[in-house]
Design a protein around this motif. Sequence first.
Motif, PDB file in Angstrom:
ATOM      1  N   UNK A  78      -8.447  56.730  73.324  1.00 21.09           N
ATOM      2  CA  UNK A  78      -9.326  55.894  74.147  1.00 21.09           C
ATOM      3  C   UNK A  78      -8.925  55.949  75.620  1.00 21.09           C
ATOM      4  N   UNK A  79      -7.622  55.925  75.849  1.00 23.42           N
ATOM      5  CA  UNK A  79      -7.130  56.018  77.241  1.00 23.42           C
ATOM      6  C   UNK A  79      -7.445  57.382  77.853  1.00 23.42           C
ATOM      7  N   UNK A  80      -7.355  58.426  77.046  1.00 21.94           N
ATOM      8  CA  UNK A  80      -7.618  59.764  77.546  1.00 21.94           C
ATOM      9  C   UNK A  80      -9.065  59.891  77.967  1.00 21.94           C
ATOM     10  N   UNK A  81      -9.983  59.296  77.207  1.00 18.89           N
ATOM     11  CA  UNK A  81     -11.390  59.355  77.560  1.00 18.89           C
ATOM     12  C   UNK A  81     -11.666  58.561  78.841  1.00 18.89           C
ATOM     13  N   UNK A  82     -10.974  57.424  78.914  1.00 17.43           N
ATOM     14  CA  UNK A  82     -11.169  56.578  80.095  1.00 17.43           C
ATOM     15  C   UNK A  82     -10.613  57.265  81.332  1.00 17.43           C
ATOM     16  N   UNK A  83      -9.561  58.006  81.226  1.00 14.64           N
ATOM     17  CA  UNK A  83      -8.916  58.679  82.373  1.00 14.64           C
ATOM     18  C   UNK A  83      -9.457  60.093  82.576  1.00 14.64           C
ATOM     19  N   UNK A  84     -10.466  60.435  81.906  1.00 14.61           N
ATOM     20  CA  UNK A  84     -11.092  61.742  82.088  1.00 14.61           C
ATOM     21  C   UNK A  84     -10.297  62.870  81.458  1.00 14.61           C
ATOM     22  N   UNK A  85      -9.630  62.580  80.356  1.00 13.35           N
ATOM     23  CA  UNK A  85      -8.924  63.626  79.638  1.00 13.35           C
ATOM     24  C   UNK A  85      -7.586  63.924  80.204  1.00 13.35           C
ATOM     25  N   UNK A  95      -0.159  52.605  59.952  1.00 11.79           N
ATOM     26  CA  UNK A  95      -1.237  51.827  60.576  1.00 11.79           C
ATOM     27  C   UNK A  95      -0.961  51.648  62.068  1.00 11.79           C
ATOM     28  N   UNK A  96       0.287  51.358  62.421  1.00 10.32           N
ATOM     29  CA  UNK A  96       0.671  51.191  63.828  1.00 10.32           C
ATOM     30  C   UNK A  96       0.495  52.507  64.587  1.00 10.32           C
ATOM     31  N   UNK A  97       0.922  53.624  63.960  1.00 12.72           N
ATOM     32  CA  UNK A  97       0.778  54.937  64.580  1.00 12.72           C
ATOM     33  C   UNK A  97      -0.701  55.278  64.791  1.00 12.72           C
ATOM     34  N   UNK A  98      -1.515  54.940  63.792  1.00  6.19           N
ATOM     35  CA  UNK A  98      -2.959  55.204  63.936  1.00  6.19           C
ATOM     36  C   UNK A  98      -3.529  54.397  65.095  1.00  6.19           C
ATOM     37  N   UNK A  99      -3.105  53.164  65.251  1.00  5.13           N
ATOM     38  CA  UNK A  99      -3.591  52.340  66.361  1.00  5.13           C
ATOM     39  C   UNK A  99      -3.149  52.936  67.706  1.00  5.13           C
ATOM     40  N   UNK A 100      -1.896  53.404  67.772  1.00  2.80           N
ATOM     41  CA  UNK A 100      -1.395  54.013  69.017  1.00  2.80           C
ATOM     42  C   UNK A 100      -2.179  55.275  69.343  1.00  2.80           C
ATOM     43  N   UNK A 101      -2.417  56.093  68.322  1.00  2.00           N
ATOM     44  CA  UNK A 101      -3.172  57.335  68.557  1.00  2.00           C
ATOM     45  C   UNK A 101      -4.604  57.015  68.995  1.00  2.00           C
ATOM     46  N   UNK A 102      -5.185  56.021  68.388  1.00  2.00           N
ATOM     47  CA  UNK A 102      -6.539  55.612  68.769  1.00  2.00           C
ATOM     48  C   UNK A 102      -6.533  55.097  70.209  1.00  2.00           C
ATOM     49  N   UNK A 103      -5.526  54.321  70.544  1.00  2.00           N
ATOM     50  CA  UNK A 103      -5.394  53.799  71.908  1.00  2.00           C
ATOM     51  C   UNK A 103      -5.210  54.955  72.900  1.00  2.00           C
TER      52      UNK A 103
END
Length: 135
Positions: A127-134, A116-124
């Motif tokens: 999300x960060x990658x999209x915010x930073x333009x990949x 569950x923690x790993x899934x949250x990190x991957x999701x984060x």
Amino acid sequence: MLIFIYDKETKRYMYPVSDYPDNYDLPANATTVEPVDSNGVGLYDPIWNETTNSWDSLTEEEWKKKYIVPEVKPEPTQEEQTAAQQMLAVADLQGKVDNLTSKIDKSSKSNTELNATLAQIMLQNASNAETNGGK
């Protein structure tokens, strides 16, 4: 009249007769002497002594030796010993299985929490990658 009957052959005391008629002769195997000691306490295995016109008695120790059978603890058979050893082995194994099951349950819970923690990190990270333009 109270009389005491004894066996004709062994002279061993058998039983009292409380209502024997006073005007009758005593049977050959009877006496009016009560089978008790000088303190009025019953005798151990009383036997009538015709010579002394009294009761002979065993001591308490003699009576116990004669009549009390010592407790015999049976020795377990080979099959019973083997069965007992098997029951102990099964109980030991069951304890080990219960212990391992508990550890596995704790490990599974821990793995679920890590996933569950790993899934949250991957999701984060996604999300960060999209915010930073990949980047």
